[in-house]
Write an enzyme that holds these catalytic residues in place. Structure first.
Site, PDB file in Angstrom:
ATOM      1  N   ARG A 104       0.838  -1.194   0.000  1.00  0.00           N
ATOM      2  CA  ARG A 104       0.000   0.000   0.000  1.00  0.00           C
ATOM      3  C   ARG A 104       0.877   1.249   0.000  1.00  0.00           C
ATOM      4  O   ARG A 104       1.706   1.439   0.880  1.00  0.00           O
ATOM      5  CB  ARG A 104      -0.925   0.010   1.217  1.00  0.00           C
ATOM      6  CG  ARG A 104      -2.003   1.093   1.163  1.00  0.00           C
ATOM      7  CD  ARG A 104      -2.988   0.930   2.306  1.00  0.00           C
ATOM      8  NE  ARG A 104      -3.654  -0.357   2.251  1.00  0.00           N
ATOM      9  CZ  ARG A 104      -4.716  -0.617   1.476  1.00  0.00           C
ATOM     10  NH1 ARG A 104      -5.207   0.327   0.708  1.00  0.00           N
ATOM     11  NH2 ARG A 104      -5.267  -1.812   1.481  1.00  0.00           N
ATOM     12  N   THR A 108      -0.749   7.661  -1.265  1.00  0.00           N
ATOM     13  CA  THR A 108      -2.052   7.541  -1.932  1.00  0.00           C
ATOM     14  C   THR A 108      -2.941   6.499  -1.267  1.00  0.00           C
ATOM     15  O   THR A 108      -4.155   6.474  -1.491  1.00  0.00           O
ATOM     16  CB  THR A 108      -1.864   7.143  -3.403  1.00  0.00           C
ATOM     17  OG1 THR A 108      -1.307   5.816  -3.474  1.00  0.00           O
ATOM     18  CG2 THR A 108      -0.941   8.113  -4.118  1.00  0.00           C
ATOM     19  N   ASP A 200      -3.767 -12.701  11.891  1.00  0.00           N
ATOM     20  CA  ASP A 200      -3.016 -12.496  10.652  1.00  0.00           C
ATOM     21  C   ASP A 200      -2.709 -13.856  10.026  1.00  0.00           C
ATOM     22  O   ASP A 200      -1.907 -14.632  10.559  1.00  0.00           O
ATOM     23  CB  ASP A 200      -1.724 -11.732  10.937  1.00  0.00           C
ATOM     24  CG  ASP A 200      -0.988 -11.329   9.664  1.00  0.00           C
ATOM     25  OD1 ASP A 200      -0.538 -12.241   8.937  1.00  0.00           O
ATOM     26  OD2 ASP A 200      -0.883 -10.128   9.400  1.00  0.00           O
ATOM     27  N   ASP A 203       1.075 -14.544   9.180  1.00  0.00           N
ATOM     28  CA  ASP A 203       1.892 -14.838  10.354  1.00  0.00           C
ATOM     29  C   ASP A 203       1.619 -16.237  10.882  1.00  0.00           C
ATOM     30  O   ASP A 203       2.536 -16.953  11.292  1.00  0.00           O
ATOM     31  CB  ASP A 203       1.609 -13.815  11.462  1.00  0.00           C
ATOM     32  CG  ASP A 203       2.278 -12.486  11.198  1.00  0.00           C
ATOM     33  OD1 ASP A 203       3.197 -12.428  10.343  1.00  0.00           O
ATOM     34  OD2 ASP A 203       1.904 -11.494  11.842  1.00  0.00           O
TER      35      ASP A 203
END
Length: 209
Positions: A104, A108, A200, A203
């Site tokens: 990401r 922006t 996650d 992970d």
């Protein structure tokens, strides 16, 4: 949403319950993610075309149905999507595998692909994009967009757990893409994690923090 499919098969739901548990270890988590992907693949490939062929059995001739030879590809979104690949290939071993990595942009906030390696004939293949978690939907929508830019016309997205926000984003951005998931959870929390989710996925698959 007719193009969103949520699996309620008892085996999938049982295995999902195991990987949701916080005490489930890396080895078991990784194995079960692959098993869930395999079970989901079984149903997600239900619309593959077949043709009738005549074969010889040990006791006579028989007319049977075989896949018509349509080319398939599995494209995991790095890195967690890798955990679903082996389960998919267990059922469709001739499928080619591509990879898409995204990050990401801090300014922006839009997903940018940092890695994209696809089979050279990807535009001729039916493609399954895989990622265990569909949270905000930003990465999945971007990955679908990248593949469309490269000529892919037939796409399906497979995830294990989805949030309503992610499903909404993908179906609005790509109404032509079918979405398959094992569970549609309640919501996202302030950190963008699916609630109740499973934490996650990357992970827990790779044993990292």
């Amino acid at each position: 949403m007719s193009n969103v499919h949520i699996f309620d098969h008892p085996l999938i739901q049982h295995k999902l319950a195991i990987i949701r548990r916080k005490e489930t270890g890396v080895k078991e988590f990784r194995e079960i993610v692959g098993e869930i992907a395999m079970l989901m693949c079984y149903d997600a490939t239900r619309d593959l075309n077949t043709v009738e062929v005549e074969i010889e059995t040990p006791v006579g001739k028989a007319t049977v149905r075989e896949l018509s030879g349509k080319k398939l590809a599995v494209v995991p979104i790095l890195r967690a999507g890798l955990g679903m690949v082996d389960g998919m290939l267990a059922l469709i071993p001739s499928a080619k595998v591509g990879h898409v990595g995204l990050y990401r942009d801090p300014e922006t906030l839009e997903p940018v692909d940092y890695y994209c390696k696809l089979p050279p004939d990807i535009e001729e293949r039916d493609v399954f994009i895989v990622d265990p978690m569909l949270a905000t939907g930003g990465s999945a929508s971007a990955a679908i967009g990248f593949l469309k830019q490269r000529g892919v016309k037939n796409l399906k997205l497979m995830c294990i757990i989805a949030a309503p926000e992610g499903v909404k984003r993908v179906t609005e951005d790509h109404p032509d893409v079918e979405v398959f998931c094992a569970a549609l959870d309640k919501q996202l929390n302030d950190h963008g994690y699916i609630v109740p989710g499973l934490g996650d996925a990357g992970d827990r698959i790779f044993g990292t923090k």
